[in-house]
Motif scaffolding. Structure first.
Motif, PDB file in Angstrom:
ATOM      1  N   ASN A 194      -1.033   5.089  -0.612  1.00  0.00           N
ATOM      2  CA  ASN A 194      -1.622   5.635   0.651  1.00  0.00           C
ATOM      3  C   ASN A 194      -0.503   4.578   1.815  1.00  0.00           C
ATOM      4  O   ASN A 194      -0.785   5.006   2.332  1.00  0.00           O
ATOM      5  CB  ASN A 194      -2.806   5.653   0.450  1.00  0.00           C
ATOM      6  CG  ASN A 194      -3.472   6.641  -0.460  1.00  0.00           C
ATOM      7  OD1 ASN A 194      -4.156   6.474  -2.075  1.00  0.00           O
ATOM      8  ND2 ASN A 194      -3.914   7.662  -0.605  1.00  0.00           N
ATOM      9  N   VAL A 195      -0.700   3.232   1.045  1.00  0.00           N
ATOM     10  CA  VAL A 195       0.089   2.493   1.919  1.00  0.00           C
ATOM     11  C   VAL A 195       1.235   1.743   1.504  1.00  0.00           C
ATOM     12  O   VAL A 195       1.368   1.504   0.007  1.00  0.00           O
ATOM     13  CB  VAL A 195      -0.872   1.267   1.799  1.00  0.00           C
ATOM     14  CG1 VAL A 195      -0.515   0.423   3.040  1.00  0.00           C
ATOM     15  CG2 VAL A 195      -2.206   1.601   2.559  1.00  0.00           C
ATOM     16  N   GLY A 196       2.459   1.770   1.756  1.00  0.00           N
ATOM     17  CA  GLY A 196       3.587   0.944   1.209  1.00  0.00           C
ATOM     18  C   GLY A 196       3.547  -0.250   2.433  1.00  0.00           C
ATOM     19  O   GLY A 196       3.518  -0.737   3.485  1.00  0.00           O
TER      20      GLY A 196
ATOM     21  N   MET B  27      10.541   1.754   4.290  1.00  0.00           N
ATOM     22  CA  MET B  27      10.025   3.194   5.397  1.00  0.00           C
ATOM     23  C   MET B  27      10.609   4.421   5.040  1.00  0.00           C
ATOM     24  O   MET B  27       9.657   5.103   5.092  1.00  0.00           O
ATOM     25  CB  MET B  27      10.771   2.593   6.419  1.00  0.00           C
ATOM     26  CG  MET B  27      10.461   3.110   8.176  1.00  0.00           C
ATOM     27  SD  MET B  27      10.701   2.597   9.893  1.00  0.00           S
ATOM     28  CE  MET B  27      10.033   0.811   9.932  1.00  0.00           C
TER      29      MET B  27
ATOM     30  N   HIS C 246      11.007   5.967   2.080  1.00  0.00           N
ATOM     31  CA  HIS C 246       9.678   5.959   1.159  1.00  0.00           C
ATOM     32  C   HIS C 246       8.597   6.102   1.218  1.00  0.00           C
ATOM     33  O   HIS C 246       7.763   7.260   0.758  1.00  0.00           O
ATOM     34  CB  HIS C 246       9.648   5.091   0.135  1.00  0.00           C
ATOM     35  CG  HIS C 246      10.653   4.811  -1.024  1.00  0.00           C
ATOM     36  ND1 HIS C 246      10.161   6.006  -2.418  1.00  0.00           N
ATOM     37  CD2 HIS C 246      12.006   4.156  -1.616  1.00  0.00           C
ATOM     38  CE1 HIS C 246      11.485   5.925  -3.591  1.00  0.00           C
ATOM     39  NE2 HIS C 246      12.158   4.936  -3.250  1.00  0.00           N
ATOM     40  N   CYS C 247       7.871   5.430   2.359  1.00  0.00           N
ATOM     41  CA  CYS C 247       6.771   5.938   3.864  1.00  0.00           C
ATOM     42  C   CYS C 247       6.288   7.597   4.043  1.00  0.00           C
ATOM     43  O   CYS C 247       5.814   7.407   4.017  1.00  0.00           O
ATOM     44  CB  CYS C 247       6.383   4.652   4.098  1.00  0.00           C
ATOM     45  SG  CYS C 247       6.322   2.648   2.769  1.00  0.00           S
TER      46      CYS C 247
ATOM     47  N   ALA D 199       2.818   8.287   4.189  1.00  0.00           N
ATOM     48  CA  ALA D 199       1.825   6.116   3.703  1.00  0.00           C
ATOM     49  C   ALA D 199       2.003   6.045   5.107  1.00  0.00           C
ATOM     50  O   ALA D 199       3.474   5.757   5.333  1.00  0.00           O
ATOM     51  CB  ALA D 199       1.889   5.851   2.138  1.00  0.00           C
TER      52      ALA D 199
ATOM     53  N   PHE E  71       1.903   1.790   6.440  1.00  0.00           N
ATOM     54  CA  PHE E  71       3.603   0.803   6.301  1.00  0.00           C
ATOM     55  C   PHE E  71       3.089  -0.309   6.954  1.00  0.00           C
ATOM     56  O   PHE E  71       2.727  -0.118   8.226  1.00  0.00           O
ATOM     57  CB  PHE E  71       5.242   1.969   5.922  1.00  0.00           C
ATOM     58  CG  PHE E  71       5.277   1.734   7.114  1.00  0.00           C
ATOM     59  CD1 PHE E  71       5.103   0.843   8.593  1.00  0.00           C
ATOM     60  CD2 PHE E  71       5.286   2.968   7.555  1.00  0.00           C
ATOM     61  CE1 PHE E  71       5.945   0.963   9.484  1.00  0.00           C
ATOM     62  CE2 PHE E  71       6.200   3.548   8.335  1.00  0.00           C
ATOM     63  CZ  PHE E  71       6.680   3.025   9.107  1.00  0.00           C
TER      64      PHE E  71
ATOM     65  N   TYR F 199       4.805   9.621  13.279  1.00  0.00           N
ATOM     66  CA  TYR F 199       4.507   8.207  12.905  1.00  0.00           C
ATOM     67  C   TYR F 199       4.622   7.524  14.257  1.00  0.00           C
ATOM     68  O   TYR F 199       5.074   7.751  15.080  1.00  0.00           O
ATOM     69  CB  TYR F 199       5.083   7.737  12.834  1.00  0.00           C
ATOM     70  CG  TYR F 199       5.025   7.587  10.794  1.00  0.00           C
ATOM     71  CD1 TYR F 199       4.135   6.255  10.120  1.00  0.00           C
ATOM     72  CD2 TYR F 199       5.313   7.884   9.743  1.00  0.00           C
ATOM     73  CE1 TYR F 199       4.152   6.318   8.519  1.00  0.00           C
ATOM     74  CE2 TYR F 199       4.229   8.715   9.103  1.00  0.00           C
ATOM     75  CZ  TYR F 199       4.306   7.844   8.245  1.00  0.00           C
ATOM     76  OH  TYR F 199       4.340   8.359   6.795  1.00  0.00           O
TER      77      TYR F 199
END
Length: 626
Positions: free
Chosen positions: A502-504, A518, A520-521, A526, A528, A603
């Motif tokens: 949920n959060v990186g 970034m 991956h998120c 997710a 970040f 985003y």
């Protein structure tokens, strides 16, 4: 193994068998290393990638003398399910190691710890124990061994006959690497002795094989010595724990006076140079499968004389034939091939641009002002959003000492700055995370961010990902001291983590690592919170091209963007204020490009300066929300 040592489970993917190998090749490589090291320290599980795999699917003689168990992916420990295989998990613990290089290095280290007489096994890690330690995204060599060649061979074996006529470009790249001059630590003496041999017209000594190598010869088998050379003599002397040739220690006066630049270069004996390393054990099962398939198709290997020579030499290494026998690998006896002329080799071994290292001039001349002016003329300047909670701070005095980053490991001033950095990241994460969320601390180092988050947010799960083993072990020790039960540890390069979260978060992710985090998120959708670092290490890679955003690409070339990156590193406190200001503006522009690239994926991203700015020369922070 001692009774008090926790049992370790080794999980290997299993898709199918083909000839004398288990696929994917990462699994065959892992089993081959276990056989070579004669290592029985791990409980080995095969994890089928398909539903139709049954209990009798694995031929016993492909797994050597190892006992192997089958397990479905849904039965894996939760933390292992979020990783690509191979992976090693300590039973009843929260520590996982994932990815081929990390797992192989761990097998080697555990083998030596269990039996310190196996110094030859520890030598597989190479000089300073760094063989295949760098992650594949920043090391072309690790990428070639760990990812590119195994995948290229798998594709070659499964391609239809009309599509597998050409030698895979990654195999050609390995052929060319074997033709490059060898650089080894303290090679001056060896090169001087080579010069002395050349001047005397002497032939290099043929290495005398040890008893073990001789025992591996099958009855009636014709033994081919490796080509005679000084390099072979030195390499096999080390393998057999013999003294280096005496003549290396005796140099004629005129040889001692020769400039280093005038000495002859050393030739490859093994994959990384003179000495046999784990890289050779990674490549052998792959190249073996390629050669067997090529031979069946009647291909001429004249374009691969160096690989053919390497393949023959590896077979001479004590223990290799024995390990191959355990794994039912029938090694080929290749004829010695004459090296093709360099021009011919270059023509045949054409390697696509994406496999080449970036050849653009990395020595950029001139300052950043023309580039900054060019952006300004197009309406682009560094932009920083206001800090949402500039005065927020943890009450560090009330927290247990194991939560604090400065517990005996750094100076008081540095610990204070680290606490200030953590205030910024923790404040941002606590605004984004909800109870039950999974938070991933990428590039976690010693766990400064992840441990604080796990302690402060007990309703969330926290995963620390770091490729340096000792840093992660220190983090786990701190976690154990605190009794945290909502935290997991993964030693892996970022590419081997594929879980949802949920959060990186990342504090000072170095160079391209910021872009990997970034990515991956974005893939996980997710939020970040990322603080970048080491802008000077940013460069084009196989996966990332700079500039990142559409707006910057329309204005700047790669070279112009790299000028910004180089000067973004010039923010150290000892530099003149004007230089630091330019560095901060360059940091802002590089990070604006990254922020806009993330916004192209729907985003909302803010670039914020940490408070106080003196907490670090690299004080930028992204906050991104999908």
């Amino acid at each position: 193994m001692k009774d008090n040592v926790a049992e370790e489970h080794l999980y290997l993917a299993f898709s199918h068998q083909y000839r004398d190998s288990i696929f994917p090749l990462h699994t065959s490589i892992s089993l081959f290393l276990l056989s070579y090291c004669d290592c029985k320290l791990f409980k080995v599980f095969l994890v089928p990638t398909g539903e139709e795999v049954g209990d009798q699917c694995v031929t016993k003689n492909l797994t050597g003398d190892l006992e192997v168990h089958l397990i479905s992916r849904c039965q894996l420990p939760v933390v292992v399910q979020s990783c690509s295989l191979p992976a090693v998990f300590v039973k009843d613990d929260k520590f996982c190691r994932a990815g081929l290089s990390v797992v192989l290095r761990h097998i080697i280290q555990k083998t030596f710890e269990a039996d310190p007489s196996k110094k030859d096994v520890l030598e597989l890690l190479g000089f300073k124990k760094t063989c295949l330690k760098a992650c594949a995204e920043v090391s072309q060599w690790t990428r070639l061994c760990e990812i590119s060649i195994p995948l290229a061979v798998e594709r070659f074996l499964t391609a239809s006959p009309e599509h597998c006529q050409a030698i895979p470009p990654d195999i050609l790249l390995f052929e060319r690497k074997l033709g490059e001059p060898v650089r080894v630590h303290n090679d001056d003496k060896i090169r001087r002795h080579k010069l002395q041999q050349q001047k005397a017209g002497a032939k290099a000594a043929v290495p005398v094989l040890g008893e073990e190598a001789a025992e591996e010869l099958k009855p009636g088998e014709v033994h081919e010595h490796p080509p005679s050379s000084l390099e072979l003599s030195v390499a096999f002397s080390k393998l057999l724990a013999q003294e280096a040739p005496d003549a290396i220690n005796r140099e004629a006066p005129h040889i001692r006076r020769t400039k280093t630049s005038d000495l002859p270069v050393l030739d490859h004996v093994f994959a990384e140079g003179l000495y046999f390393t784990v890289a050779d054990l990674v490549l052998l099962p792959c190249i073996h499968q390629f050669l067997v398939s090529s031979k069946k198709q009647g291909k001429n290997l004249v374009d691969l004389p160096l690989i053919s020579g390497w393949y023959r030499r590896v077979q001479e290494v004590p223990g290799v034939k024995k390990a191959a026998g355990k794994c039912n690998m029938e090694l080929l006896q290749l004829p010695e091939l004459m090296s093709a002329p360099k021009e011919q080799l270059q023509n045949s071994a054409s390697v696509p641009d994406e496999l080449e290292e970036d050849n653009e001039d990395s020595h950029f001349i001139g300052g950043p002002r023309p580039t900054m002016t060019k952006l300004m003329e197009n309406g682009i300047e560094a932009r920083f959003s206001p800090h949402p909670c500039p005065n927020w701070t943890l009450d560090w005095t009330s927290l247990p000492s194991a939560v604090s980053p400065g517990e005996g490991k750094m100076s008081r001033d540095r610990a204070l700055r680290k606490q200030q950095q953590l205030n910024n990241l923790v404040a941002a994460v606590t605004k984004l995370a909800k109870p039950g969320d999974l938070i991933v601390d990428f590039c976690s180092g010693g766990g400064h961010v992840g441990i604080v988050l796990a302690y402060m947010m007990p309703s969330c799960q926290v995963v620390l990902i770091e490729n340096k083993e000792m840093s992660l072990i220190r983090a786990k020790d701190r976690s154990d001291e605190l009794g945290l039960n909502n935290i997991w540890f993964i030693q892996a390069n970022l590419d081997y983590f594929n879980g949802t979260f949920n959060v990186g978060v990342a504090l000072h992710a170095c160079g391209v690592a910021t872009d990997m985090v970034m990515e991956h998120c974005l893939r996980a959708r997710a939020a970040f919170v990322i603080s970048p670092c080491c802008y000077g290490f940013i460069q084009n890679t196989v996966r990332f091209k700079y500039p990142r955003s559409h707006q910057f690409k329309e204005i700047l070339s790669y070279k112009e963007h790299m000028i910004l990156c180089r000067f973004a590193d010039q923010t150290a406190v000892q530099l003149p204020p004007e230089r630091r200001l330019i560095g901060k503006q360059c940091m802002g522009l590089v990070d604006l490009d990254r922020a806009w690239a993330a916004e192209e994926h729907n985003y909302s991203v803010q670039v914020i300066s940490m408070e106080p700015e003196s907490c670090s020369p690299k004080n930028n922070m992204f906050v991104g929300i999908p």
